[in-house]
Design an enzyme around this catalytic site. Sequence first.
Site, mmCIF file in Angstrom:
data_model
loop_
_atom_site.group_PDB
_atom_site.id
_atom_site.type_symbol
_atom_site.label_atom_id
_atom_site.label_comp_id
_atom_site.label_asym_id
_atom_site.label_seq_id
_atom_site.Cartn_x
_atom_site.Cartn_y
_atom_site.Cartn_z
ATOM 1 N N ASP A 578 -2.152 7.311 19.487
ATOM 2 C CA ASP A 578 -2.282 7.450 18.040
ATOM 3 C C ASP A 578 -3.115 6.386 17.309
ATOM 4 O OD1 ASP A 578 -0.475 9.228 19.037
ATOM 5 O OD2 ASP A 578 1.098 8.855 17.568
ATOM 6 N N GLU A 776 10.982 4.401 25.002
ATOM 7 C CA GLU A 776 9.681 5.044 24.845
ATOM 8 C C GLU A 776 8.555 4.133 25.334
ATOM 9 O OE1 GLU A 776 8.991 6.092 20.769
ATOM 10 O OE2 GLU A 776 7.155 7.208 21.195
HETATM 11 C C1 6A9 Z 1 6.957 12.285 14.249
HETATM 12 C C2 6A9 Z 1 9.112 11.639 13.218
HETATM 13 C C3 6A9 Z 1 12.754 11.671 13.194
HETATM 14 C C4 6A9 Z 1 3.866 9.826 20.178
HETATM 15 O O1 6A9 Z 1 6.204 11.638 23.163
HETATM 16 C C5 6A9 Z 1 5.677 12.455 22.174
HETATM 17 C C6 6A9 Z 1 4.503 11.799 21.474
HETATM 18 C C7 6A9 Z 1 3.399 11.473 22.477
HETATM 19 O O2 6A9 Z 1 2.825 12.654 22.975
HETATM 20 C C8 6A9 Z 1 2.299 10.636 21.877
HETATM 21 O O3 6A9 Z 1 1.393 10.252 22.873
HETATM 22 N N1 6A9 Z 1 4.945 10.605 20.757
HETATM 23 C C9 6A9 Z 1 2.872 9.407 21.220
HETATM 24 O O4 6A9 Z 1 1.850 8.626 20.649
HETATM 25 C C10 6A9 Z 1 6.001 10.892 19.746
HETATM 26 C C11 6A9 Z 1 5.473 11.743 18.608
HETATM 27 C C12 6A9 Z 1 6.455 12.010 17.541
HETATM 28 C C13 6A9 Z 1 5.766 12.645 16.359
HETATM 29 C C14 6A9 Z 1 6.695 13.211 15.361
HETATM 30 C C15 6A9 Z 1 8.126 12.738 13.480
HETATM 31 C C16 6A9 Z 1 10.488 12.096 13.561
HETATM 32 O O5 6A9 Z 1 11.423 11.398 12.815
#
Ligand code: 6A9
Length: 806
Positions: A578, A776
Site C-alpha cells: 500500500d 499481520e
Molecule cells: C480496510 C479496515 C475494521 C493490506 O491481507 C489483506 C490486505 C493485503 O492484501 C495487503 O497486501 N491487507 C495489505 O497491504 C489488509 C487490507 C485491509 C483493507 C480493509 C478496512 C477494516 O477496519
Amino acid sequence: MLPSKMQLLWLLLPLIPTVSSNPVNASENLLWGAYRPNLYFGMRPRLPQSVMTGLMWFGTQSFSSISKTRHACDQDDGLDSYTWTTFDPRLGGVQVLKDSQNNVEITTELLKVANGGHGGSWAARVKGKPINPEFPSRISTIFYVGLEGLGGIEMITDEDENGIDGPIEFAGSTPDLDEFRIRIIDDPRNEAVMEGPHAEDFTERLGKSHFTGLRLNPGDIWTAKEWIMQNIIKRAGPIAETYRSLEIAPDPSFILQLSDEVYTGSNLYAVQKFFEGEFQFDIFFESESTTQKLDASTLDDGIPAIVSSFNARFHGAFPTPASYVATDPEELEAFTKAITSNLLGGIGYFYGTSIVDKGFAYDWDQEDDVYDDDDLSKGARLTEPRALLTATPSRSFFPRGFYWDEGFHLLHIGEWDTDLSLEILKDWINLIDENGWVAREQILGEESRSKVPPQFQTQVPTFANPPTLTMAVTAFINRLKAQTDGPSIADLGMDYDIGGSQVPVAAQFELQGNVHLSYTHGLEFLRSIYHPLKRHYDWFRRTQRGQIKQYGRKARSRTEAYRWRGRSEQHVLTSGMDDYPRGPPHAGELHLDLISWMGFFTRTMRGISEFIGETDDAASFAEIEKAIIDNIDDLHWSEEEQMYCDVNINEDDESHHVCHKGYLSLFPFMLSLLPSDSPHLGAILDLLRDPEELWSPYGIRSLSVSHPEFGKGENYWKGPIWMQMNYMVLSSLYKTYGAEDDGPYQQRAMEIYTELRKNIVDNVFKEYQRTGYVWEQYDAINGEGRRSHPFTGWTSLVTLILAEKY
Ligand code: 6A9
C-alpha cells in the site's frame, strides 16, 4: 433492505454458468463447515441462503459484563488467545478460546458426519472452565440457529414460559438440506447458580435453559446478536427496576435471561444456559437422511480420534527436517499445528452482492477508460450476488477473501489437502468476469460490508492485484507429476487407453498422499479452469500495460512493460504494498513489481499450457516470458544504483529510475526471474544481507533502515517484516539460487537461506508464545508482532518455511 429483484436473482442462481468440472466427490464432505470464521464459532453450509448458527457468551458476575458479550471475533474483546488447535474442514477439530476478562476458557469441538446425500450431520461440544480457579467463573452461553431462505424451522420441545429442563429440540427443513433435527443437551454435571439474594423470587426459572424464537428479515440473520441481546434487555429492564431501591441486588444470572417466548413464523431461535465453574453441553445437527445417530459418546470417542489422526497426518505433511534445531520441538509443532488449523478454520463461505464502479479512473489513468462513456452501469452499483469459498487473512480484522493473499493461502492448504485447495481455487476462478477481471477484495453481502468503511467498499474493474492464483495451479501440477512420476497429457493423449480395454488413465496412475483426484480428473479440472485463467491473464496484459514508446531507453521488447492502475498520490493499494514509496503518479510510470509479477504469471501459464497440451499457447507464453525478462534488465536495472527500480517520467518527458531499497528492489530475484549467473545477483544479495539495509534478526524488512522514510507515516510497508515476502525470498534462495550446481552465488545463497529461515521461524514462534497470537507483520527493529491478530493468513506460511515446502 434488499430489493426484490435480488430475491429473484437468488432463485435464478442455479442457472448462472459456473466452471462445471467438479472434482469427483471431493466436495461431498465440504458442505457443512465452520464457514463463518468471523465468529468465534459459527456453522453454515456452503449454500447461498440456508441455516446459520452462532455461539455467544458473557459473564454474569455483574450486570455490566453483558457488555462483554462475545460473538464476532474482535480484537477489542481482548481475548488472550483463540485458535483452532486441530482442524480439518472435512472432519472437524478443536478450538481453544481464552477469555480471562470473563475468567473462562472455552473449548469448541466439532465433529462432522458426512453421509446421506444432504451434506450429513455434525456434532459440536462447547466446554468451559475457569482460567483462574481461585475466582468465580459465571458464564451464560447462547447458541442460535437461523434460517435465511426457503424452508422452515420450529421448536418441537414444548414451550414453557419459565424455561426448559433437559434437552431442547428443533425440527426443520430446507430444499437442499432436506429434513433435519437440532438437539441441545446439557452434560449432567453442569452446575448453575441456584442461590443468592432474592433467589426465592426466581425459583421457577432456576437451573433451566431459556429460549426465544424471533422473526427477522431473512437477510438479517447475521445481525442475530443484536436482536437476542435486545430480547434479554427488554425483559431484564423492568425486573431490575423492581430491585433498584434495595440494597442487595439479585444475581444478574436471574435477570439477564431470554424471554422464553416464541413468535409465530420465527426464523431465528436462541437457547441460553447459565453455568458456574466447569461446564459442557452438546449440539447435534442431524440430517434425517443420515443413518448414524449422534449422542455424547459420538463426541467422547470421535474428538480424540480426529485429534490423533490429525496429528499423525500433520507429521507426514509438515515434517521438520533435521536441518532445523529447535529448543522445544514439541511446542514448535503444537504451534505450527495451531496456525495451520486456524488457517483451515479461517475458511469461510460468503455469498452476496458487492459494489463495483465501472467508470472510476484517476486522472493519470484516464486514457485507459475501457468502458463506453455513456455506459449506464457507470457509478457505484450493486452487482448480482456471488458465492465464494475462501480462506481469510484474519478472522478478526479481515474476515473475507483477498485476491493476492489467496495464492499464498492455497499453497499452504494444498500441502494439506490438494482437493480442498482446488475447490477454493475453482470458486475464485468463477469470479473472473467476461472481461477477465477479478476484484481484489471480495466483500460479499451485508455482513462482510459491515466490517469495511464505505470508502473502501467499491471495487473497480481496471484495478488489479498481484496475480498469485497460479501458484496453487503450479503446485498441483507438480504434485500430479511427482506422484504419478508420469507423463504429461501431451505424451498420453486424452483418450489414452490401456491395451484397448478402455481402462481409465486414473487406474494406471492412482495417486497417494493428499491428492484424491485421479490423473485424468486432474487434467479435466485443469482444462476447465484454463480458459477463464487465460482470459484473466489477457486482462492483465491489456489493462495494466505500460507506455514503452515514450522511452529513450533501449528495450529489446517493444511490448512488455507494465503499470498498476488505480494508484493514488500516496498509495498503490493494487500492488498489495500500500504505502511503499514510489514516484509521483504519471501515465508513463513503469512498475518493477508488476512486470515481475507478469513474468511470473506468464511462466506459470506456460507450465500449465504445456502440461495440458496447449502447445501453441505454450510457445507464445515462452516468447512473452523471455521478452519480460529482457525488459526487466533493459528498463528497470539502474547501473548507478546497482539495483532494480521503478521508472517514471520527469517534467521534460524523460524517463528516469525511481529507486527505494526494499521489497520492490528484490522482485526479479524474489520471483526467480533472474538467471543464476545474472551479473546483478551479487548486488541483490548484498542489499538483502546487509543489517544497515534490509537484513534484521527477524526477517527481511520491507524498506531499508537507511531509507529516509523508514518507519515513517503509516509505516505499513515502510520497514515492517511481512511473511509472504520472506517466504518468496526463501523459496527462490532454496529452489533457484541456492540449489546445487546453480551459479556463482550458490553457496552464499544457501548460507543466507539457512540464517533467514531460522530468524523467521524463531521470531514468529517466540512472538506467538509471548502474545498468544500470530500477527499481520513484525516490527523491523525489535521483531514484535504488529497490527491485526490473529493473522493466520499468509503468516501461517511459517509452517511451510519450517518444513521447507516451497
Ligand atoms: C480496510 C479496515 C475494521 C493490506 O491481507 C489483506 C490486505 C493485503 O492484501 C495487503 O497486501 N491487507 C495489505 O497491504 C489488509 C487490507 C485491509 C483493507 C480493509 C478496512 C477494516 O477496519
